[in-house]
Structures are given as structure tokens and as C-alpha cells.
Design an enzyme around this catalytic site. Structure first.
Site, short mmCIF file in Angstrom:
data_model
loop_
_atom_site.label_atom_id
_atom_site.label_comp_id
_atom_site.label_asym_id
_atom_site.label_seq_id
_atom_site.Cartn_x
_atom_site.Cartn_y
_atom_site.Cartn_z
N ARG A 128 0.82 -1.24 0.00
CA ARG A 128 0.00 0.00 0.00
C ARG A 128 0.85 1.27 0.00
NH1 ARG A 128 -3.32 -2.89 3.73
NH2 ARG A 128 -5.04 -3.82 2.57
N LYS A 184 3.05 11.27 -11.33
CA LYS A 184 2.15 10.41 -12.12
C LYS A 184 2.90 9.12 -12.43
CE LYS A 184 -0.90 13.46 -14.69
NZ LYS A 184 -1.31 13.88 -16.04
N GLU A 211 9.41 17.45 -25.42
CA GLU A 211 8.77 17.83 -24.14
C GLU A 211 9.35 19.15 -23.62
OE1 GLU A 211 6.20 16.31 -22.66
OE2 GLU A 211 6.29 14.14 -23.04
N LYS A 253 7.35 22.55 -14.36
CA LYS A 253 6.49 21.43 -14.00
C LYS A 253 6.16 21.49 -12.52
CE LYS A 253 5.21 16.78 -14.60
NZ LYS A 253 5.32 15.55 -15.34
N GLU A 262 -4.45 17.13 -11.11
CA GLU A 262 -5.02 17.50 -12.40
C GLU A 262 -6.52 17.75 -12.38
OE1 GLU A 262 -3.01 15.67 -15.72
OE2 GLU A 262 -4.81 15.84 -16.93
N ARG A 274 -3.08 21.58 -14.25
CA ARG A 274 -2.07 20.57 -14.61
C ARG A 274 -2.29 20.05 -16.03
NH1 ARG A 274 0.90 15.82 -11.06
NH2 ARG A 274 2.07 15.01 -12.81
N ASN A 285 -0.40 18.79 -20.75
CA ASN A 285 -0.78 17.86 -21.81
C ASN A 285 -0.87 18.53 -23.17
OD1 ASN A 285 -1.03 15.65 -20.05
ND2 ASN A 285 -3.05 16.36 -19.40
N HIS A 293 -0.79 16.46 -26.26
CA HIS A 293 -0.91 15.05 -25.90
C HIS A 293 -2.19 14.38 -26.40
CE1 HIS A 293 2.58 15.86 -23.50
NE2 HIS A 293 2.61 14.64 -23.02
N HIS A 318 -1.44 10.99 -28.13
CA HIS A 318 -1.90 9.67 -27.68
C HIS A 318 -2.64 8.93 -28.79
CE1 HIS A 318 -1.49 10.81 -23.14
NE2 HIS A 318 -0.35 10.52 -23.71
N HIS A 340 7.24 8.61 -27.89
CA HIS A 340 6.30 9.48 -27.19
C HIS A 340 6.63 10.98 -27.39
CE1 HIS A 340 3.53 10.95 -24.17
NE2 HIS A 340 4.53 11.60 -23.60
N1 LIG Z 1 4.74 10.25 -15.56
C1 LIG Z 1 4.70 11.32 -16.32
O1 LIG Z 1 4.36 12.42 -15.87
C2 LIG Z 1 5.13 11.19 -17.75
C3 LIG Z 1 5.38 12.35 -18.50
C4 LIG Z 1 5.84 12.21 -19.80
C5 LIG Z 1 6.04 10.95 -20.34
N2 LIG Z 1 5.78 9.85 -19.58
C6 LIG Z 1 6.03 8.51 -20.11
O2 LIG Z 1 7.43 8.35 -20.35
C7 LIG Z 1 7.62 7.35 -21.33
C8 LIG Z 1 8.65 7.81 -22.33
O3 LIG Z 1 9.85 8.06 -21.65
P1 LIG Z 1 11.26 7.93 -22.39
O4 LIG Z 1 11.23 8.67 -23.65
O5 LIG Z 1 12.30 8.21 -21.39
O6 LIG Z 1 11.23 6.39 -22.83
P2 LIG Z 1 12.10 5.15 -22.39
O7 LIG Z 1 12.11 4.95 -20.94
O8 LIG Z 1 11.63 4.02 -23.26
O9 LIG Z 1 13.57 5.58 -22.83
C9 LIG Z 1 13.83 5.77 -24.20
C10 LIG Z 1 15.03 4.90 -24.63
O10 LIG Z 1 16.21 5.51 -24.15
C11 LIG Z 1 16.99 4.55 -23.44
N3 LIG Z 1 17.76 5.29 -22.45
C12 LIG Z 1 17.31 5.92 -21.34
N4 LIG Z 1 18.31 6.58 -20.76
C13 LIG Z 1 19.41 6.38 -21.51
C14 LIG Z 1 20.77 6.83 -21.44
N5 LIG Z 1 21.17 7.64 -20.49
N6 LIG Z 1 21.63 6.38 -22.39
C15 LIG Z 1 21.22 5.56 -23.40
N7 LIG Z 1 19.95 5.15 -23.53
C16 LIG Z 1 19.07 5.55 -22.59
C17 LIG Z 1 16.00 3.56 -22.90
O11 LIG Z 1 16.61 2.31 -22.66
C18 LIG Z 1 15.01 3.48 -24.07
O12 LIG Z 1 15.48 2.60 -25.06
C19 LIG Z 1 6.27 7.10 -21.96
O13 LIG Z 1 5.77 5.88 -21.49
C20 LIG Z 1 5.41 8.24 -21.44
O14 LIG Z 1 4.05 7.91 -21.32
C21 LIG Z 1 5.34 9.95 -18.31
#
Ligand SMILES: NC(=O)c1ccc[n+]([C@@H]2O[C@H](COP(=O)([O-])OP(=O)(O)OC[C@H]3O[C@@H](n4cnc5c(N)ncnc54)[C@H](O)[C@@H]3O)[C@@H](O)[C@H]2O)c1
Length: 370
Positions: free
Chosen positions: A122, A144, A186, A228, A238, A242, A246, A249, A253, A267
Site C-alpha cells: 500500500r 504520475k 517535451e 512542471k 489534475e 495541470r 498535456n 498530448h 496519444h 512518445h
Molecule cells: N509520468 C509522467 O508524468 C510522464 C510524462 C511524460 C512521459 N511519460 C512517459 O514516459 C515514457 C517515455 O519516456 P522515455 O522517452 O524516457 O522512454 P524510455 O524509458 O523508453 O527511454 C527511451 C530509450 O532511451 C533509453 N535510455 C534511457 N536513458 C538512456 C541513457 N542515459 N543512455 C542511453 N539510452 C538511454 C531507454 O533504454 C530506451 O530505449 C512514456 O511511457 C510516457 O508515457 C510519463
């Protein structure tokens, strides 16, 4: 060179430390938050191969022992299957409520691990050590967490704030240029939604940032985190403001769903395309001048980020089908789509007042240009 942004959420307040060499200092920075000197780290195979030993050494400096779970890289890891694997692994490690779980990777690992920590016993505390640009400027901050469901993206999750965020800007140096630029989508979003001076700065400094200029990277991560944090402090769950985060987005999406959440469209690339579409829609609605979407496109194109539907390889559904996919978005309220539109660069706002026909025509025109 370390900079700190504070997220002032009363009893859930935390710091975001930003700068080079933070993995080496991780032990000293995490130790004050630990009841006992051990942590469980969840990461992916790419990040593990490049940086896990540096993290292990940094923790060891403060006498902190580390166990790690290495998951496959990629969006499909944000799923029920890997959530179960992560939670069961953490239980097998006998993680207690007062322990810390560490999310060490991009947004996929951060979202999945944060959610696992939220549901484990929990609620167990966790630390974000974001390694991708996208994770450093966005996903590691704000609490999030979640996974994707076959029904859509991020549909299962929880708000669970981290105890600490360590954004080591050195690790960005090992990212592929495509992943880095996706994260840049972003960064641009922040300028577009609320800080036109930041967008001006990005137009000037974006190329240096992409080439590896450390002070530009630190400044961009810091300003993004400040923005942020400010928005999250106003509206943690949100209910209102907040949603500005998006921007782009709702389009993004739908496009991610249409392209299968994979390599065809990352993304952050979807966010960039979505921001360009949101500005185009704003101009068509007479909210901003036609120069604004042109300027947005021009900067994204100059940086080498995907901008138009034409930049997405392979087939896309028609405009009506894309609109239906937009209807799956969490931002739908009482069946009505909500959009983030703009009165100009840096002046975004949330509205449900967008005629469906306008959106369909925009998408049809953009699809026709492919
Ligand atoms: N929680 C939130 O508020 C929020 C906000 C925006 C996006 N997201 C989510 O984040 C995700 C996308 O994140 P992302 O773009 O980091 O994707 P990801 O985690 O898949 O990373 C992208 C790629 O980069 C690689 N990588 C990461 N760090 C590295 C480094 N230092 N050196 C070499 N390779 C590296 C990873 O292995 C992967 O192949 C999506 O699922 C999206 O929905 C969440």
C-alpha cells in the site's frame, strides 16, 4: 554545478537535483532518506549496460548496498506483465515500507517502478534517477505513475510522489540522438505552454543543447522542472491547470495508439507533432496568429524533431478514426474532448469548446499532405 528545484507539496515535498556527476554522489544524496543502507533498483537493459555500475559505485561510497532488476527496454515494458514481475521481485527482496525503491531509467522505468512502489504494501517510498532527457524534464517529476493497458496508454496508475529526484546530466551523453530529440519535444512544450522567453532561448540554444553543451542541458532541465513543479504545486491531481502539461498530448496519444506504441513514433516525437497540430488548430480557430504554428514547426524542424504527420512512416488511419482514438484519452470529460490550445507562444489554456468538424478537417488536411 548542482542545481536544485524544490517541489513544495507540504507533506510530500521533495528536491530535484540537477547536474553532472550525480550518480557518483548518489549515495550521499540518498543516504539521508534511508532507514537501512540498502536499495532495490529497477532499470532497463540499455541503462544497466551503460550506467548501473556507476550507480552501484556511487551508492557504495555511502555504504549503501544495491540489488537490481533489469527489464527489457521500450514502451511495452510499461505493462501488466512487467508490473507483476517488478512487484513480485520487490516482495522477494523483502522490501519493507520504510525502504526506498529506485527507478533508474527513462520514463518507462520511472512510470512502471513508481506504480509498483505505489501499490507495494500500500505504498513504499521511491527515488527517481531519470536517465533520458524526457524523464529528466518531465516524467520523473510530479508523481504520475502507471502502465498502459490494451485499452489505451497510461490508463492504469496512481499519483505517487518520489522522495527525491536525481537528474545526472552526464548520462544524457549516451542517449541516441533520436531518443534525445524526442525528449526535446517535451522541453519545447514548456516554452509553448507557458514561457515564451524560454522558447526564444531554446530557438537560440537548442542546437548547442543537442550537441552536448552541458550548461545548456542543465539550464533546459532546470527550467523545465521549475515549470512542471510550479504547475504540480498548483494542481497536483489534475483538477485544472495541470492539464496544461498535456499540450499536444491528445493528438499524441491518438497517434501513438495508431502506430502501435513503438518505434514508428516515440512518445516525445508524438508530443512535438501534437504541439504543432495544437498550434495549427489554435490558428484556425483564430486564437493565435498564423505565424505562431509556423514558428513552432520551424524550430522543431531545425532541431530535426518530427513535426508533421508526413514525418511518420507507414500508414495512418483516416481523420475520423484518429478522432475516435482521441476519444480514448483520459482528458475526455462527460464524453467531450478537451484540448490544450494557445493564444500565442507561451499562452496555453484548456478548453472543451472545439468543434469536432474543425479537428477532423485539420487532421484530413494534414493527412492529405503525406
Ligand atoms: N509520468 C509522467 O508524468 C510522464 C510524462 C511524460 C512521459 N511519460 C512517459 O514516459 C515514457 C517515455 O519516456 P522515455 O522517452 O524516457 O522512454 P524510455 O524509458 O523508453 O527511454 C527511451 C530509450 O532511451 C533509453 N535510455 C534511457 N536513458 C538512456 C541513457 N542515459 N543512455 C542511453 N539510452 C538511454 C531507454 O533504454 C530506451 O530505449 C512514456 O511511457 C510516457 O508515457 C510519463
Amino acid at each position: 554545478m548542482m542545481e536544485t528545484v524544490h517541489v513544495g507539496l507540504v507533506d510530500r515535498a521533495y528536491d530535484i537535483h540537477i547536474g553532472p556527476g550525480l550518480l557518483a554522489q548518489s549515495g550521499a544524496l540518498i543516504a539521508p532518506h534511508l532507514a537501512r543502507k540498502q536499495v532495490c533498483v529497477v532499470t532497463d537493459e540499455n541503462v544497466a549496460a551503460l550506467h548501473l555500475e556507476t550507480l552501484r559505485a556511487g551508492l557504495a561510497v555511502a555504504g549503501i548496498a544495491m540489488e537490481s532488476l533489469v527489464l527489457p527496454a521500450g514502451e511495452s515494458t510499461k505493462s501488466w506483465r512487467f508490473l507483476e514481475q517488478t512487484v513480485e521481485w520487490l516482495l522477494a527482496q523483502k522490501v519493507e515500507r520504510r525502504d526506498l525503491v529506485v527507478a533508474f531509467g527513462g520514463g518507462v522505468i520511472g512510470d512502471l517502478t513508481g506504480f509498483a512502489a505505489a501499490v507495494l504494501r500500500r505504498g513504499v517510498s521511491f527515488v527517481q534517477i531519470p536517465t533520458s532527457l524526457l524523464a529528466q524534464v518531465d516524467s520523473s517529476v510530479g508523481g504520475k505513475t502507471g502502465i498502459n493497458s490494451p485499452a489505451g496508454k497510461n490508463l492504469v496508475g496512481a499519483f505517487h510522489q518520489p522522495k527525491l529526484v536525481l537528474a545526472d546530466t552526464d548520462v544524457l551523453g549516451t542517449m541516441t540522438s533520436r531518443d534525445l530529440l524526442a525528449g526535446y519535444g517535451e522541453v519545447v512544450k514548456y516554452g509553448l505552454l507557458g514561457d515564451s522567453a524560454f522558447f526564444d532561448w531554446l530557438e537560440a540554444q537548442g542546437p548547442a543543447l543537442a550537441k552536448g553543451d552541458m550548461s545548456a542541458r542543465i539550464a533546459a532541465v532546470r527550467r523545465s522542472c521549475e515549470m512542471k513543479a510550479e504547475i504540480v504545486m498548483r494542481d497536483e491531481t489534475e483538477q485544472g491547470d495541470r492539464a496544461l502539461l498535456n499540450l499536444g498530448h491528445t493528438f499524441c496519444h491518438a497517434l501513438e495508439a495508431a502506430t502501435g506504441y513503438g518505434d514508428r513514433l516515440l512518445h516525445g516525437e508524438g508530443v512535438a507533432v501534437g504541439c504543432a497540430l495544437a498550434f495549427e488548430l489554435s490558428a484556425r480557430l483564430g486564437l493565435c496568429s498564423q505565424e505562431d504554428p509556423s514558428r513552432v514547426r520551424q524550430h522543431l524542424r531545425a532541431m530535426g524533431v518530427k513535426v508533421d504527420l508526413a514525418d511518420i512512416d507507414g500508414d495512418l488511419p483516416d481523420a475520423e478514426a484518429l478522432l475516435d482514438l482521441m476519444g480514448q484519452d483520459k482528458k475526455v470529460v462527460d464524453g467531450q474532448l478537451r484540448f490544450i490550445l494557445a493564444r500565442g507562444i507561451g499562452q496555453a489554456f484548456v478548453t472543451a469548446d472545439v468543434p469536432r468538424d474543425m479537428v477532423r478537417d485539420l487532421l484530413a488536411d494534414e493527412l492529405a499532405r503525406r
